[in-house]
Design a protein around this motif. Structure first.
Motif, PDB file in Angstrom:
ATOM      1  N   TYR A  95       0.823  -1.200   0.000  1.00 11.58           N
ATOM      2  CA  TYR A  95       0.000   0.000   0.000  1.00 11.58           C
ATOM      3  C   TYR A  95       0.865   1.262   0.000  1.00 11.58           C
ATOM      4  O   TYR A  95       1.943   1.289   0.603  1.00 11.58           O
ATOM      5  CB  TYR A  95      -0.882   0.037   1.251  1.00 11.58           C
ATOM      6  N   PRO A  96       0.381   2.313  -0.653  1.00 11.50           N
ATOM      7  CA  PRO A  96       1.019   3.613  -0.452  1.00 11.50           C
ATOM      8  C   PRO A  96       0.870   4.013   1.011  1.00 11.50           C
ATOM      9  O   PRO A  96      -0.157   3.721   1.637  1.00 11.50           O
ATOM     10  CB  PRO A  96       0.234   4.547  -1.375  1.00 11.50           C
ATOM     11  N   THR A  97       1.887   4.660   1.545  1.00 11.07           N
ATOM     12  CA  THR A  97       1.950   4.905   2.986  1.00 11.07           C
ATOM     13  C   THR A  97       2.271   6.364   3.263  1.00 11.07           C
ATOM     14  O   THR A  97       3.116   6.957   2.589  1.00 11.07           O
ATOM     15  CB  THR A  97       3.009   3.989   3.619  1.00 11.07           C
ATOM     16  N   ILE A  98       1.602   6.916   4.269  1.00  8.66           N
ATOM     17  CA  ILE A  98       1.783   8.314   4.657  1.00  8.66           C
ATOM     18  C   ILE A  98       2.359   8.362   6.074  1.00  8.66           C
ATOM     19  O   ILE A  98       1.817   7.743   6.993  1.00  8.66           O
ATOM     20  CB  ILE A  98       0.452   9.094   4.642  1.00  8.66           C
ATOM     21  N   ILE A  99       3.431   9.105   6.247  1.00 11.45           N
ATOM     22  CA  ILE A  99       3.983   9.385   7.572  1.00 11.45           C
ATOM     23  C   ILE A  99       3.332  10.668   8.071  1.00 11.45           C
ATOM     24  O   ILE A  99       3.404  11.710   7.405  1.00 11.45           O
ATOM     25  CB  ILE A  99       5.512   9.553   7.515  1.00 11.45           C
ATOM     26  N   SER A 100       2.691  10.602   9.240  1.00 10.15           N
ATOM     27  CA  SER A 100       1.923  11.736   9.751  1.00 10.15           C
ATOM     28  C   SER A 100       2.577  12.287  11.015  1.00 10.15           C
ATOM     29  O   SER A 100       2.786  11.558  11.984  1.00 10.15           O
ATOM     30  CB  SER A 100       0.483  11.295  10.050  1.00 10.15           C
ATOM     31  N   VAL A 101       2.886  13.585  10.998  1.00  8.41           N
ATOM     32  CA  VAL A 101       3.690  14.222  12.049  1.00  8.41           C
ATOM     33  C   VAL A 101       2.822  15.175  12.875  1.00  8.41           C
ATOM     34  O   VAL A 101       2.185  16.078  12.337  1.00  8.41           O
ATOM     35  CB  VAL A 101       4.873  14.991  11.429  1.00  8.41           C
ATOM     36  N   HIS A 102       2.844  14.960  14.175  1.00 12.19           N
ATOM     37  CA  HIS A 102       1.989  15.767  15.051  1.00 12.19           C
ATOM     38  C   HIS A 102       2.561  17.167  15.297  1.00 12.19           C
ATOM     39  O   HIS A 102       3.745  17.411  15.106  1.00 12.19           O
ATOM     40  CB  HIS A 102       1.730  15.042  16.379  1.00 12.19           C
ATOM     41  N   PRO A 103       1.718  18.096  15.743  1.00 12.19           N
ATOM     42  CA  PRO A 103       2.175  19.465  16.009  1.00 12.19           C
ATOM     43  C   PRO A 103       3.139  19.544  17.200  1.00 12.19           C
ATOM     44  O   PRO A 103       3.305  18.601  17.973  1.00 12.19           O
ATOM     45  CB  PRO A 103       0.875  20.214  16.340  1.00 12.19           C
ATOM     46  N   PHE A 104       3.736  20.697  17.338  1.00 16.80           N
ATOM     47  CA  PHE A 104       4.500  21.074  18.524  1.00 16.80           C
ATOM     48  C   PHE A 104       3.579  21.006  19.740  1.00 16.80           C
ATOM     49  O   PHE A 104       2.481  21.540  19.724  1.00 16.80           O
ATOM     50  CB  PHE A 104       5.036  22.488  18.309  1.00 16.80           C
ATOM     51  N   GLY A 105       4.006  20.308  20.797  1.00 16.18           N
ATOM     52  CA  GLY A 105       3.192  20.208  22.001  1.00 16.18           C
ATOM     53  C   GLY A 105       2.017  19.271  21.877  1.00 16.18           C
ATOM     54  O   GLY A 105       1.073  19.349  22.674  1.00 16.18           O
ATOM     55  N   SER A 106       2.045  18.360  20.944  1.00 18.18           N
ATOM     56  CA  SER A 106       0.923  17.475  20.675  1.00 18.18           C
ATOM     57  C   SER A 106       1.351  16.028  20.876  1.00 18.18           C
ATOM     58  O   SER A 106       2.387  15.738  21.474  1.00 18.18           O
ATOM     59  CB  SER A 106       0.420  17.714  19.246  1.00 18.18           C
ATOM     60  N   CYS A 107       0.540  15.099  20.397  1.00 16.13           N
ATOM     61  CA  CYS A 107       0.868  13.681  20.455  1.00 16.13           C
ATOM     62  C   CYS A 107       0.145  12.967  19.321  1.00 16.13           C
ATOM     63  O   CYS A 107      -0.718  13.531  18.660  1.00 16.13           O
ATOM     64  CB  CYS A 107       0.485  13.068  21.809  1.00 16.13           C
ATOM     65  N   LYS A 108       0.474  11.710  19.128  1.00 16.27           N
ATOM     66  CA  LYS A 108      -0.027  10.945  17.985  1.00 16.27           C
ATOM     67  C   LYS A 108      -1.525  10.706  18.031  1.00 16.27           C
ATOM     68  O   LYS A 108      -2.149  10.449  16.994  1.00 16.27           O
ATOM     69  CB  LYS A 108       0.709   9.603  17.891  1.00 16.27           C
ATOM     70  N   GLU A 109      -2.126  10.746  19.223  1.00 13.91           N
ATOM     71  CA  GLU A 109      -3.566  10.481  19.338  1.00 13.91           C
ATOM     72  C   GLU A 109      -4.420  11.671  18.925  1.00 13.91           C
ATOM     73  O   GLU A 109      -5.649  11.538  18.831  1.00 13.91           O
ATOM     74  CB  GLU A 109      -3.921  10.075  20.770  1.00 13.91           C
ATOM     75  N   GLN A 110      -3.801  12.818  18.697  1.00 20.76           N
ATOM     76  CA  GLN A 110      -4.570  14.007  18.356  1.00 20.76           C
ATOM     77  C   GLN A 110      -4.703  14.134  16.839  1.00 20.76           C
ATOM     78  O   GLN A 110      -4.945  13.155  16.144  1.00 20.76           O
ATOM     79  CB  GLN A 110      -3.942  15.215  19.055  1.00 20.76           C
ATOM     80  N   THR A 111      -4.579  15.307  16.292  1.00 19.71           N
ATOM     81  CA  THR A 111      -4.974  15.552  14.906  1.00 19.71           C
ATOM     82  C   THR A 111      -4.205  14.710  13.881  1.00 19.71           C
ATOM     83  O   THR A 111      -4.747  14.364  12.829  1.00 19.71           O
ATOM     84  CB  THR A 111      -4.863  17.054  14.576  1.00 19.71           C
ATOM     85  N   SER A 112      -2.950  14.341  14.180  1.00 13.42           N
ATOM     86  CA  SER A 112      -2.160  13.607  13.184  1.00 13.42           C
ATOM     87  C   SER A 112      -2.746  12.242  12.874  1.00 13.42           C
ATOM     88  O   SER A 112      -2.614  11.745  11.755  1.00 13.42           O
ATOM     89  CB  SER A 112      -0.702  13.470  13.619  1.00 13.42           C
ATOM     90  N   SER A 113      -3.407  11.622  13.859  1.00 10.98           N
ATOM     91  CA  SER A 113      -4.063  10.335  13.587  1.00 10.98           C
ATOM     92  C   SER A 113      -5.581  10.474  13.535  1.00 10.98           C
ATOM     93  O   SER A 113      -6.220   9.978  12.611  1.00 10.98           O
ATOM     94  CB  SER A 113      -3.688   9.293  14.646  1.00 10.98           C
ATOM     95  N   ALA A 114      -6.150  11.172  14.520  1.00 18.32           N
ATOM     96  CA  ALA A 114      -7.605  11.195  14.663  1.00 18.32           C
ATOM     97  C   ALA A 114      -8.302  11.943  13.541  1.00 18.32           C
ATOM     98  O   ALA A 114      -9.456  11.648  13.213  1.00 18.32           O
ATOM     99  CB  ALA A 114      -7.979  11.811  16.013  1.00 18.32           C
ATOM    100  N   THR A 115      -7.617  12.917  12.935  1.00 17.89           N
ATOM    101  CA  THR A 115      -8.225  13.678  11.840  1.00 17.89           C
ATOM    102  C   THR A 115      -7.641  13.259  10.492  1.00 17.89           C
ATOM    103  O   THR A 115      -8.300  12.586   9.692  1.00 17.89           O
ATOM    104  CB  THR A 115      -8.021  15.189  12.056  1.00 17.89           C
ATOM    105  N   TYR A 116      -6.403  13.597  10.243  1.00 21.68           N
ATOM    106  CA  TYR A 116      -5.825  13.366   8.918  1.00 21.68           C
ATOM    107  C   TYR A 116      -5.424  11.908   8.717  1.00 21.68           C
ATOM    108  O   TYR A 116      -5.603  11.359   7.621  1.00 21.68           O
ATOM    109  CB  TYR A 116      -4.656  14.322   8.684  1.00 21.68           C
ATOM    110  N   GLY A 117      -4.930  11.263   9.753  1.00 18.18           N
ATOM    111  CA  GLY A 117      -4.615   9.844   9.618  1.00 18.18           C
ATOM    112  C   GLY A 117      -5.849   9.023   9.298  1.00 18.18           C
ATOM    113  O   GLY A 117      -5.830   8.164   8.404  1.00 18.18           O
ATOM    114  N   LYS A 118      -6.926   9.285  10.006  1.00 15.43           N
ATOM    115  CA  LYS A 118      -8.181   8.564   9.783  1.00 15.43           C
ATOM    116  C   LYS A 118      -8.699   8.785   8.365  1.00 15.43           C
ATOM    117  O   LYS A 118      -9.077   7.830   7.673  1.00 15.43           O
ATOM    118  CB  LYS A 118      -9.217   9.022  10.805  1.00 15.43           C
TER     119      LYS A 118
END
Length: 310
Positions: free
Chosen positions: A31-54
């Motif tokens: 599969y094509p794969t995307i590396i998703s990087v969270h914001p400064f002061g954030s973590c993987k469970e927030q927007t990097s996975s829950a919004t754009y990762g999903k």
């Protein structure tokens, strides 16, 4: 979605990541794969996975959203270090892990990042040519932000204070861990901390809307010196050869993502395809999780990745 921990040969700590997989996933396919990087002061469970990762996983991509070294559930001591060089190196280490997975196509890897993570993934793509296409969502050049607003436009004073604090800590003083945001919306209102980005960041990180146990919004002050001499976009004119997209909201705030997004677009003259997406009536933190602006962003992001990763 599954949580994984991994360690590369050149690391002395584990990194923690979430792997999001497409519907009808078949592990024997690539599969094509995307590396998703969270914001400064954030973590993987927030927007990097829950919004754009999903959203990207639902569109058919494997997505790896991870915690930066020294942050979240990844290892590294001392905690809460924000080191841009390390953050960029983390991207390569995650790719090193990704290409060992049987279902990841090593020739179809893209990158996406949000806020400071947008600056980091763009910076990584300058030299990490395993990234075939890159998207910065409201990308912030964290070095520029530290030299300006975060140091109150006194970078030399900030560096001198960091030097004194690091000496004190080396001599046994307690580590100074700065909280980056007001503790609540009520506190922000009562103390006049209502500038758009500050207030909306508080609304995301300090309320059930986006708050997560590992999303610390903290920084070890004494170890942030090198951030002030760092530039996410250094040499972009010659090194940004991959397709690049910056998505920004036109409701401007103090953290400067609007101007940073326009800057990387303007400087990426060597890119085979540079795109700037400006969304009217939306702000930096609207693009973290609000359905309408995220939907508008994804309408541009999905065809972009499809052109270069599918």
């Amino acid at each position: 979605m599954k949580k994984v921990n991994f360690r590369n040969a050149d690391m002395s700590w584990d990194m923690s990541a979430l792997i999001l997989i497409p519907p009808s996933f078949v592990e024997t396919q690539k599969y094509p794969t995307i590396i998703s990087v969270h914001p400064f002061g954030s973590c993987k469970e927030q927007t990097s996975s829950a919004t754009y990762g999903k959203a990207l996983a639902e569109a058919g991509y494997v997505v790896i959203a991870y915690d930066a070294s020294f942050q979240g559930e990844s290892g590294g001591m001392p905690r809460y270090v924000e080191d841009p060089t390390q953050r960029v190196e983390d991207v390569s280490r995650v790719i090193d892990y990704a290409v060992t997975l049987p279902y990841v196509d090593a020739e179809r890897i893209g990158g996406i990042g949000i806020c400071g993570g947008g600056g980091y993934i763009i910076s990584a793509a300058l030299t990490e040519k395993r990234i075939k296409a890159v998207v910065g969502i409201t990308p912030v050049n964290i070095g520029r932000l530290f030299r300006e607003g975060f140091s109150q436009y006194n970078p030399i004073g900030a560096l001198e204070a960091m030097a004194a604090q690091r000496t004190a800590e080396a001599q046994g003083a307690q580590l100074m861990v700065n909280e980056l945001l007001p503790p609540s919306l009520e506190f922000a209102k009562e103390n006049g901390l209502t500038e758009r980005d500050v207030y909306e960041a508080t609304d995301y990180y300090k309320t059930p809307r986006g708050q997560k146990p590992s999303g610390a919004t903290r920084m070890l002050f004494s170890h942030a010196q090198k951030t002030l001499s760092w530039d996410a976009f250094s040499f972009a004119e010659t090194l940004m050869t991959q397709p690049v997209m910056a998505v920004i909201g036109q409701k401007v705030g103090a953290f400067g993502a609007y101007s940073d997004g326009r800057e990387i677009y303007g400087r990426s003259v060597a890119s085979k395809d540079r795109q700037l997406v400006e969304l009217a009536d939306w702000s930096h933190y609207d693009l973290y999780d609000k359905s309408e602006p995220v939907g508008l962003a994804m309408e541009r992001i999905l065809p972009f990745f499809k052109s270069y990763l599918d």
